[in-house]
Design a protein around this motif. Structure first.
Motif, PDB file in Angstrom:
ATOM      1  N   GLU A 126       0.861  -1.173   0.000  1.00  0.00           N
ATOM      2  CA  GLU A 126       0.000   0.000   0.000  1.00  0.00           C
ATOM      3  C   GLU A 126       0.906   1.234   0.000  1.00  0.00           C
ATOM      4  O   GLU A 126       1.785   1.355   0.854  1.00  0.00           O
ATOM      5  CB  GLU A 126      -0.893   0.013   1.239  1.00  0.00           C
ATOM      6  CG  GLU A 126      -1.829   1.192   1.308  1.00  0.00           C
ATOM      7  CD  GLU A 126      -2.662   1.207   2.579  1.00  0.00           C
ATOM      8  OE1 GLU A 126      -3.309   2.244   2.825  1.00  0.00           O
ATOM      9  OE2 GLU A 126      -2.654   0.224   3.336  1.00  0.00           O
ATOM     10  N   HIS A 128       1.550   5.373   0.179  1.00  0.00           N
ATOM     11  CA  HIS A 128       1.027   6.481   0.970  1.00  0.00           C
ATOM     12  C   HIS A 128       1.497   7.785   0.337  1.00  0.00           C
ATOM     13  O   HIS A 128       2.627   7.856  -0.163  1.00  0.00           O
ATOM     14  CB  HIS A 128       1.537   6.403   2.410  1.00  0.00           C
ATOM     15  CG  HIS A 128       1.215   5.102   3.067  1.00  0.00           C
ATOM     16  ND1 HIS A 128      -0.044   4.787   3.519  1.00  0.00           N
ATOM     17  CD2 HIS A 128       1.982   4.012   3.320  1.00  0.00           C
ATOM     18  CE1 HIS A 128      -0.029   3.570   4.028  1.00  0.00           C
ATOM     19  NE2 HIS A 128       1.187   3.084   3.918  1.00  0.00           N
ATOM     20  N   PRO A 132      -0.668  14.055   2.581  1.00  0.00           N
ATOM     21  CA  PRO A 132      -2.066  13.912   2.183  1.00  0.00           C
ATOM     22  C   PRO A 132      -2.718  15.230   1.770  1.00  0.00           C
ATOM     23  O   PRO A 132      -3.650  15.249   0.978  1.00  0.00           O
ATOM     24  CB  PRO A 132      -2.752  13.339   3.423  1.00  0.00           C
ATOM     25  CG  PRO A 132      -1.667  12.748   4.243  1.00  0.00           C
ATOM     26  CD  PRO A 132      -0.419  13.529   3.914  1.00  0.00           C
TER      27      PRO A 132
END
Length: 173
Positions: A126, A128, A132
């Protein structure tokens, strides 16, 4: 730094036996590179999860990813966890799942796959975002990694220790 190992093969608490640890308590060990905590968030006949948490002190005042991302220090902690020869005697392969919360890997998913798939593991990663709030900055060099396979606990730990160290070196170049 966090690593979990899980099995669902009854009796699942065999995982704790092969690690030489008591699933009913948290154990902590001082090592030159930090403090290792081993605990079992889940431990019964049908499922057992062993968690290895490495607490590393960071030198200096500045922020660092060192206490959070898997590093050669985690590789060393995993190697330390491998049972000595003769311990875990009679250990048979079992279905195991290993999760590394944050593994630095500048080569991305392809590097992780090249490292672990030839050893027989199913690999899931996964990615990242670096930030964000700023997707334009792209992905971070850290992956969450899950390995699944049927093997001996000793072999999985040896592969993890070597793989974590190699992927860290790859990113250092």
């Amino acid at each position: 730094m966090l690593l979990t190992l899980r099995t669902t093969r009854p009796p699942a608490t065999d995982l704790a036996s092969f690690l030489g640890r008591d699933p009913g308590r948290v154990e902590s060990f001082e090592r030159p590179f930090g403090r290792i905590h081993v605990f079992y968030p889940e431990a019964d006949e049908t499922a057992c999860t062993a968690a290895l948490l490495l607490d590393v002190e960071t030198p200096g005042d500045g922020p660092s990813d060192r206490p959070y991302a898997a590093s050669p220090l985690l590789a060393e902690a995993v190697a330390w966890l491998i049972p000595e020869e003769g311990a875990g005697a009679g250990e048979e392969p079992m279905p195991l799942e290993a999760k590394i919360a944050a593994l630095p890997c500048r080569g991305g998913e392809a590097s992780v796959r090249r490292r672990f798939e030839p050893l027989g593991y199913q690999v899931k990663t996964e990615t990242h975002p670096l930030d964000p709030e700023r997707p334009d900055l792209g992905p971070s060099p850290y992956l969450s990694v899950t390995l699944r396979g049927v093997c001996r606990v000793r072999d999985l730990l040896a592969h993890l220790s070597a793989g974590i160290a190699a992927l860290n070196e790859e990113g250092a170049g």
